[in-house]
Design a protein around this motif. Structure first.
Motif, PDB file in Angstrom:
ATOM      1  N   PRO A 199       0.826  -1.177  -0.049  1.00 24.24           N
ATOM      2  CA  PRO A 199       0.036  -0.051   0.050  1.00 24.24           C
ATOM      3  C   PRO A 199       0.690   1.386  -0.118  1.00 24.24           C
ATOM      4  O   PRO A 199       0.469   2.348  -0.490  1.00 24.24           O
ATOM      5  N   TRP A 200       1.996   1.186   0.772  1.00 23.29           N
ATOM      6  CA  TRP A 200       2.951   2.325   0.680  1.00 23.29           C
ATOM      7  C   TRP A 200       3.377   2.728  -0.863  1.00 23.29           C
ATOM      8  O   TRP A 200       3.472   3.903  -1.342  1.00 23.29           O
ATOM      9  N   ASN A 201       3.376   1.579  -1.960  1.00 21.52           N
ATOM     10  CA  ASN A 201       3.786   1.947  -3.182  1.00 21.52           C
ATOM     11  C   ASN A 201       2.570   3.058  -3.726  1.00 21.52           C
ATOM     12  O   ASN A 201       2.882   3.996  -4.440  1.00 21.52           O
ATOM     13  N   ALA A 202       1.278   2.724  -3.437  1.00 21.09           N
ATOM     14  CA  ALA A 202       0.030   3.516  -3.805  1.00 21.09           C
ATOM     15  C   ALA A 202       0.349   5.180  -3.413  1.00 21.09           C
ATOM     16  O   ALA A 202       0.404   6.059  -4.050  1.00 21.09           O
ATOM     17  N   GLY A 203       0.924   5.284  -2.168  1.00 22.14           N
ATOM     18  CA  GLY A 203       1.216   6.682  -1.465  1.00 22.14           C
ATOM     19  C   GLY A 203       2.370   7.056  -2.103  1.00 22.14           C
ATOM     20  O   GLY A 203       2.397   8.183  -2.298  1.00 22.14           O
ATOM     21  N   ILE A 204       3.383   6.373  -2.525  1.00 29.39           N
ATOM     22  CA  ILE A 204       4.617   6.873  -3.148  1.00 29.39           C
ATOM     23  C   ILE A 204       4.045   7.503  -4.456  1.00 29.39           C
ATOM     24  O   ILE A 204       4.613   8.552  -4.862  1.00 29.39           O
ATOM     25  N   ALA A 205       3.297   6.808  -5.338  1.00 34.61           N
ATOM     26  CA  ALA A 205       2.751   7.332  -6.550  1.00 34.61           C
ATOM     27  C   ALA A 205       1.960   8.584  -6.184  1.00 34.61           C
ATOM     28  O   ALA A 205       2.248   9.650  -7.189  1.00 34.61           O
ATOM     29  N   ALA A 206       1.220   8.600  -5.506  1.00 40.30           N
ATOM     30  CA  ALA A 206       0.046   9.938  -5.287  1.00 40.30           C
ATOM     31  C   ALA A 206       1.248  11.085  -4.900  1.00 40.30           C
ATOM     32  O   ALA A 206       1.082  12.145  -5.154  1.00 40.30           O
ATOM     33  N   SER A 207       1.974  10.825  -3.909  1.00 35.86           N
ATOM     34  CA  SER A 207       2.939  12.122  -3.257  1.00 35.86           C
ATOM     35  C   SER A 207       3.885  12.494  -4.487  1.00 35.86           C
ATOM     36  O   SER A 207       4.171  13.769  -4.779  1.00 35.86           O
TER      37      SER A 207
END
Length: 431
Positions: A199-207
């Motif tokens: 899930p952190w991967n998704a956060g990395i993409a968004a940020s």
């Protein structure tokens, strides 16, 4: 015309020509994403990221799932992307093998709130960004995913960048630089599946999307073509890219988005639906199972010995046993770590055979169960089968009620009314 120019044209699509059917699906995805984020705010991952957000502080620009007050847009995008993917219950687009909402919507909402824009503008920016992510995924080809890259985070970062850049009103050249900066920023590996890193991967993409758009807005430059130029993202991340694929299909591909109604990897859902279609009397008598699935899923959804509740979500054997036992695969609370120690599920999983079958699409599953009488009963399912809009929306509201109670139907009503993006602050924070 090259991919970069096609992307820039797509990014500048006027709002009044965006297809209504795709916008309606984007609205569905906003609802589903917000529900997943609200439901995921109590996960251990969320607590860790909440600590980071509170420790760093900064401008009160955007809201964060589970926290009061406001946070910098980039931080809000990162936390919200990760938190909303923590339950692995969000939408999927199989054309590029990725989760779109968790990578793109956090960036769009954070910028929309920071700039006091409307929800309709956020939805439009999301749709365009999501379409960019899908089409870049097609350019990268399934080989990119099969090599171990998490398309949600890689292609998704470009979608987040375009959505954020559109809301920041970037010029064409600024958007070019934002995309170029994203090319050196996008990242995410499938090796993280079954851990908090996924899930952190998704956060990395968004940020990354918020960051790259902001930097381009303020004058940072990049390679002229960070996508398909020499040593660009596509050349370095795909062995056999298909640049013609970006503009090959007419219309908006986003309309084929698929929603989850089971709280586990989307690659397992066709199997689950196929097993659920068997008569209940037969499900109680199954002693063994043979599954055929697209070979791509063998390295994603076929964990033979899951060690945690998260890993169970990626285990055909465990999930098949859960379905046949009558467990609620749509209830995320079922996936506790103790599930991985369940002796009966472990025993049944040892009698599940999973075979890769190139003739099946990513959305198909087929096979047979063996009953206690020795009889073999076939099953199959194709997630590509269309669902009428009224039935789909009703199913999404039921899912929301199961996850967050009456706050779900209330949110649906709020989104139907429209209004400013900041109007969602109370729902996101949980106030």
């Amino acid at each position: 015309m090259g991919v970069m120019e096609e992307l820039l044209d797509l990014a500048a699509t006027p709002a009044d020509v965006l297809p209504q059917d795709a916008l309606r699906m984007a609205q569905n995805s906003l609802f589903d994403w917000l529900v997943c984020g609200r439901a995921g705010q109590g996960e251990p991952l969320s607590g860790i990221l909440h600590q980071m957000a509170q420790a760093e502080g900064g401008s009160a620009e955007a809201s964060v799932f589970g926290l009061p007050g406001g946070y910098p847009a980039r931080m809000a995008a990162m936390v919200n992307g990760a938190v909303s993917h923590a339950l692995d219950y969000d939408d999927t687009h199989f054309a590029h093998i990725g989760h779109l909402s968790v990578g793109v919507y956090p960036a769009a909402l954070a910028v929309g709130q920071a700039r006091d824009l409307s929800l309709s503008e956020v939805v439009e920016a999301f749709l365009v960004g999501a379409e960019v992510a899908i089409r870049l995924g097609l350019v990268l080809t399934p080989g990119h995913y099969n090599r171990g890259f998490h398309m949600t985070a890689t292609a998704g970062a470009f979608g987040a960048t375009v959505a954020a850049g559109r809301l920041m009103r970037l010029t064409r050249e600024q958007m070019r630089h934002a995309v170029g900066l994203c090319a050196t920023r996008a990242s995410g590996l499938k090796s993280q599946f079954g851990t908090m890193g996924k899930p952190w991967n998704a956060g990395i993409a968004a940020s990354a999307g918020v960051e790259c758009a902001w930097l381009a807005l303020h004058g940072m430059t990049s390679a002229e073509d960070g996508l398909c130029g020499p040593q660009g993202f596509v050349a370095t991340h795909s062995d056999a890219p298909d640049e013609a694929a970006f503009g090959a299909a007419p219309g908006f591909l986003f309309g084929d988005i698929k929603y989850k109604f089971h709280a586990c990897c989307h690659g397992t859902h066709a199997m689950i639906e196929g097993l659920l279609a068997l008569p209940g009397e037969q499900r109680s008598r199954v002693k063994a199972l043979t599954l055929r699935t697209n070979p791509r899923w063998l390295r994603v959804c076929d964990k033979k010995a899951p060690q945690t509740g998260l890993e169970v979500k990626f285990s055909y054997g465990w999930l098949a046993g859960m379905v046949l036992r009558g467990m609620a695969t749509g209830d995320d609370r079922v996936y506790a770590d103790a599930l991985a120690e369940d002796a009966a599920l472990k025993d049944f999983a040892s009698r599940v055979t999973v075979i890769g079958d190139e003739t099946l699409s990513d959305m198909m599953a087929a096979g047979f169960v063996v009953l206690d009488s020795g009889e073999k009963v076939p099953f199959s399912h194709d997630l590509a089968a269309p669902i009428p809009q009224d039935r789909l929306q009703a199913a999404l509201v039921r899912k929301a009620e199961a996850m967050i109670g009456q706050a779900g139907p209330a949110l649906w009503h709020t989104l139907e009314q429209g209004g400013p993006a900041r109007g969602l602050a109370g729902f996101v924070s949980g106030a």
